[in-house]
Design a protein around this motif. Structure first.
Motif, PDB file in Angstrom:
ATOM      1  N   THR A 260       0.824  -1.217   0.000  1.00  0.00           N
ATOM      2  CA  THR A 260       0.000   0.000   0.000  1.00  0.00           C
ATOM      3  C   THR A 260       0.856   1.265   0.000  1.00  0.00           C
ATOM      4  O   THR A 260       0.333   2.365   0.199  1.00  0.00           O
ATOM      5  CB  THR A 260      -0.943   0.015   1.213  1.00  0.00           C
ATOM      6  OG1 THR A 260      -0.188  -0.203   2.418  1.00  0.00           O
ATOM      7  CG2 THR A 260      -2.014  -1.050   1.080  1.00  0.00           C
ATOM      8  N   GLY A 261       2.155   1.116  -0.224  1.00  0.00           N
ATOM      9  CA  GLY A 261       3.031   2.274  -0.352  1.00  0.00           C
ATOM     10  C   GLY A 261       3.646   2.752   0.939  1.00  0.00           C
ATOM     11  O   GLY A 261       4.377   3.750   0.943  1.00  0.00           O
TER      12      GLY A 261
ATOM     13  N   VAL B 292       0.395  -0.150  -4.535  1.00  0.00           N
ATOM     14  CA  VAL B 292       1.264   0.879  -5.115  1.00  0.00           C
ATOM     15  C   VAL B 292       2.438   0.265  -5.878  1.00  0.00           C
ATOM     16  O   VAL B 292       2.644   0.583  -7.045  1.00  0.00           O
ATOM     17  CB  VAL B 292       1.753   1.861  -4.033  1.00  0.00           C
ATOM     18  CG1 VAL B 292       2.746   2.857  -4.614  1.00  0.00           C
ATOM     19  CG2 VAL B 292       0.567   2.599  -3.426  1.00  0.00           C
TER      20      VAL B 292
ATOM     21  N   ARG C  45       3.531   7.346  -8.877  1.00  0.00           N
ATOM     22  CA  ARG C  45       3.604   6.094  -8.132  1.00  0.00           C
ATOM     23  C   ARG C  45       5.031   5.810  -7.654  1.00  0.00           C
ATOM     24  O   ARG C  45       5.228   5.168  -6.624  1.00  0.00           O
ATOM     25  CB  ARG C  45       3.085   4.942  -8.989  1.00  0.00           C
ATOM     26  CG  ARG C  45       1.578   5.022  -9.263  1.00  0.00           C
ATOM     27  CD  ARG C  45       0.787   4.995  -7.954  1.00  0.00           C
ATOM     28  NE  ARG C  45      -0.646   5.092  -8.156  1.00  0.00           N
ATOM     29  CZ  ARG C  45      -1.468   4.059  -8.210  1.00  0.00           C
ATOM     30  NH1 ARG C  45      -0.990   2.828  -8.115  1.00  0.00           N
ATOM     31  NH2 ARG C  45      -2.758   4.236  -8.366  1.00  0.00           N
TER      32      ARG C  45
ATOM     33  N   GLN D 150       5.278   7.462  -4.463  1.00  0.00           N
ATOM     34  CA  GLN D 150       4.397   6.881  -3.447  1.00  0.00           C
ATOM     35  C   GLN D 150       4.877   5.522  -2.945  1.00  0.00           C
ATOM     36  O   GLN D 150       4.394   5.062  -1.905  1.00  0.00           O
ATOM     37  CB  GLN D 150       2.983   6.736  -4.020  1.00  0.00           C
ATOM     38  CG  GLN D 150       2.291   8.066  -4.272  1.00  0.00           C
ATOM     39  CD  GLN D 150       0.952   7.901  -4.985  1.00  0.00           C
ATOM     40  OE1 GLN D 150       0.715   6.887  -5.649  1.00  0.00           O
ATOM     41  NE2 GLN D 150       0.081   8.887  -4.852  1.00  0.00           N
TER      42      GLN D 150
ATOM     43  N   ASP E 105       6.785   2.999  -5.493  1.00  0.00           N
ATOM     44  CA  ASP E 105       7.201   2.091  -6.566  1.00  0.00           C
ATOM     45  C   ASP E 105       8.429   2.689  -7.244  1.00  0.00           C
ATOM     46  O   ASP E 105       8.377   3.142  -8.387  1.00  0.00           O
ATOM     47  CB  ASP E 105       6.063   1.912  -7.580  1.00  0.00           C
ATOM     48  CG  ASP E 105       6.346   0.778  -8.564  1.00  0.00           C
ATOM     49  OD1 ASP E 105       7.351   0.068  -8.384  1.00  0.00           O
ATOM     50  OD2 ASP E 105       5.568   0.617  -9.521  1.00  0.00           O
TER      51      ASP E 105
END
Length: 547
Positions: free
Chosen positions: A50-51, A236, A269, A272, A274
């Motif tokens: 979920t990042g 994510v 992303r 965040q 990735d």
């Protein structure tokens, strides 16, 4: 809600790929009374997916300690290995090396072989792979895959298979590598693997399909990855890489606006959680900007892409060429190709041919084209054949063999058109037009130039449009006075711009609105590849538009 109920909810949500719900339940259980090591490991995975990378790494380290506390050395070693891989992806080599060393030390305490031993071969193999030793990497990945089969660990088997394919591709055996990638993807698409290995394999296979010129497979697996990510909307990692792959496909297929949008999502992303999406997000943006003629923006994008640790090639070398410095472009592409593994070198060959021809080294261009042709005979995928035929045609044209050039270039044009790659197809049309003109067939030459010019305009490829336009204006029978792609109204507007009139005066003279005049001027700039009124004035005087 009791701690036990919260743990059960966390496990259930985890199994169903509901990472946010799993995170919420596990966090609640952890605050109430703590979690067993296996559930801490799941919580860490949910946090990373979920990042929440930093928190996830802390939780994974706690799981490692909890495994040690209960005497599960293998579990502790597994967590150490995953911590090493996560830190490696973040570019923190010191932390990664420390965790890998701890995992290996723990394995040395075990008296019996364990699947984690095979798992820890993966980072060692990756080191060999990216250190320029694909043969050594192939051996280590094969051993890792064998450990997976021996202990019936599907994650390890598939990761080993992926690595074996990557090493095989780097050794130049593209067909064999693609078969290995397909086999690894079967395990992913049938849902046999856990989420992080699944995402790793998806993204790596797509990237390697692009490297192997297998556009059809890249498109197929990108669509599958897109569906996989869409079914996990709160995930994510891997979602940014998916967007960078989408950006590349959009760019190739001529949807440049969509490519820029996907690249922007990839960069978001990356921030965040990735980080592997950073390179693709900036590189694909730079490619569109370069082709559109926004060279300063492209330079900035390539520089940002380079922050990931990967060289932004061949885009950066082609940017130097676009800036009018073929010698620097030549130096850059030669160095990069000389340092590359075989698969990456082949990917650079089309750009090398273009740059060597621009630098007036026809012999070097011919050698690169012959190397590409040899690859096409060995691995006759449509994209390889298209690139090889285009390179051969360009070299033959430079060597003053227009008839032979036409044959190769028409083959390339049909292949690119069949693949749905409009920019390269249009470039082939321009080269075909030049060959036809050399053969005295001016009518066919103009038809090819005009078709290519229209395609470049539709794409927004201003430099290429200006190239085609210049050839349309330079026919042998018109005294160099052809007004090329401009409409009669645009010629009138250009003539008034060259006389020094502003938009308001031009609007009054032609009984148009200022907005319409501005649109005409924008179209003139795009069609002729110009960027200022001064350049338009110079063009008008040079091409007899001022009379």
């Amino acid at each position: 809600m009791s701690t036990e109920t919260a743990i059960d909810d966390g496990r259930s949500a985890f199994r169903e790929n509901r990472w946010t719900d799993s995170l919420r339940s596990y966090t609640d259980a952890n605050q109430r009374g703590g979690l067993p090591a296996a559930d801490l490991e799941r919580l860490a995975t949910a946090e990373i997916l979920t990042g929440n990378t930093t928190t996830g790494l802390d939780t994974l380290a706690r799981a490692h300690e909890e495994y040690l506390e209960v005497g599960d050395v293998a579990g502790a070693a597994r967590c150490a290995g995953w911590l090493g891989i996560q830190f490696m992806n973040l570019g923190e080599a010191g932390q990664a090396g420390g965790w890998f060393a701890r995992g290996q030390r723990l394995l040395d305490e075990l008296t019996e072989p364990n699947v984690v031993e095979g798992f820890l071969l993966v980072p060692a193999a990756l080191g060999k792979l990216y250190g320029g030793e694909p043969a050594a990497a192939l051996q280590l990945f094969s051993q890792a895959s064998e450990f997976g089969r021996r202990f019936q660990d599907k994650d390890l088997s598939a990761l080993g298979l992926l690595g074996t394919g990557q090493a095989t591709l780097m050794l130049g055996r593209a067909d064999e590598a693609i078969s290995l990638f397909d086999e690894a993807m079967v395990a992913v698409t049938t849902g046999e693997l856990s989420p992080i290995p699944s995402g790793i394999i998806y993204c790596a296979v797509i990237g390697n399909c692009h490297l192997a010129f297998d556009l059809k497979r890249a498109l197929e697996w990108t669509a599958a990855l897109d569906r996989w990510c869409a079914a996990r909307p709160d995930m994510v990692p891997f979602s940014g890489q998916c967007q960078s792959h989408r950006a590349e496909l959009f760019r190739l297929h001529g949807a440049w606006h969509e490519a820029l949008e996907a690249a922007a999502v990839a960069r978001k992303r990356a921030i965040q959680g990735d980080p592997q999406a950073l390179f693709g997000g900036y590189y694909q943006q730079g490619e569109v900007q370069r082709l559109a003629g926004d060279l300063d923006a492209a330079e900035a994008s390539y520089r940002q892409a380079a922050r990931s640790g990967y060289e932004p090639q061949p885009g950066l070398a082609l940017l130097r060429l676009a800036r009018g410095d073929p010698r620097q472009a030549q130096t850059m592409i030669r160095r990069t190709a000389g340092e590359a593994d075989q698969a990456t070198r082949r990917h650079l060959l089309p750009a090398m041919v273009e740059i060597e021809l621009a630098a007036a080294d026809a012999e070097a261009a011919a050698r690169a084209a012959a190397e590409l042709e040899s690859f096409a005979r060995e691995y006759p995928k449509p994209m390889v054949r298209a690139a090889a035929s285009q390179a051969d045609g360009a070299v033959r044209l430079a060597e003053d063999h227009p008839a032979a050039a036409c044959v190769s270039l028409r083959q390339a044009w049909h292949l690119w058109a069949g693949l749905g790659v409009p920019y390269e197809a249009a470039r082939c049309r321009v080269l075909i037009g030049i060959a036809c003109r050399s053969l005295g067939d001016e009518a066919s030459a103009l038809m090819d130039f005009e078709s290519a010019h229209a395609e470049f305009l539709e794409l927004g490829a201003a430099p290429a449009a200006a190239w085609a336009a210049s050839l349309m204006q330079a026919g042998p029978d018109d005294g160099g006075r052809r007004q090329g792609p401009l409409t009669p109204r645009e010629v009138e507007v250009l003539r008034l711009v060259a006389s020094g009139e502003g938009n308001r005066a031009i609007a009054a003279h032609l009984f148009l609105s200022e907005k319409t005049v501005a649109r005409h001027i924008s179209n003139i700039f795009l069609k002729l590849g110009l960027s200022s009124r001064a350049a338009a004035t110079k063009y008008a005087f040079e091409h007899g538009v001022t009379g």
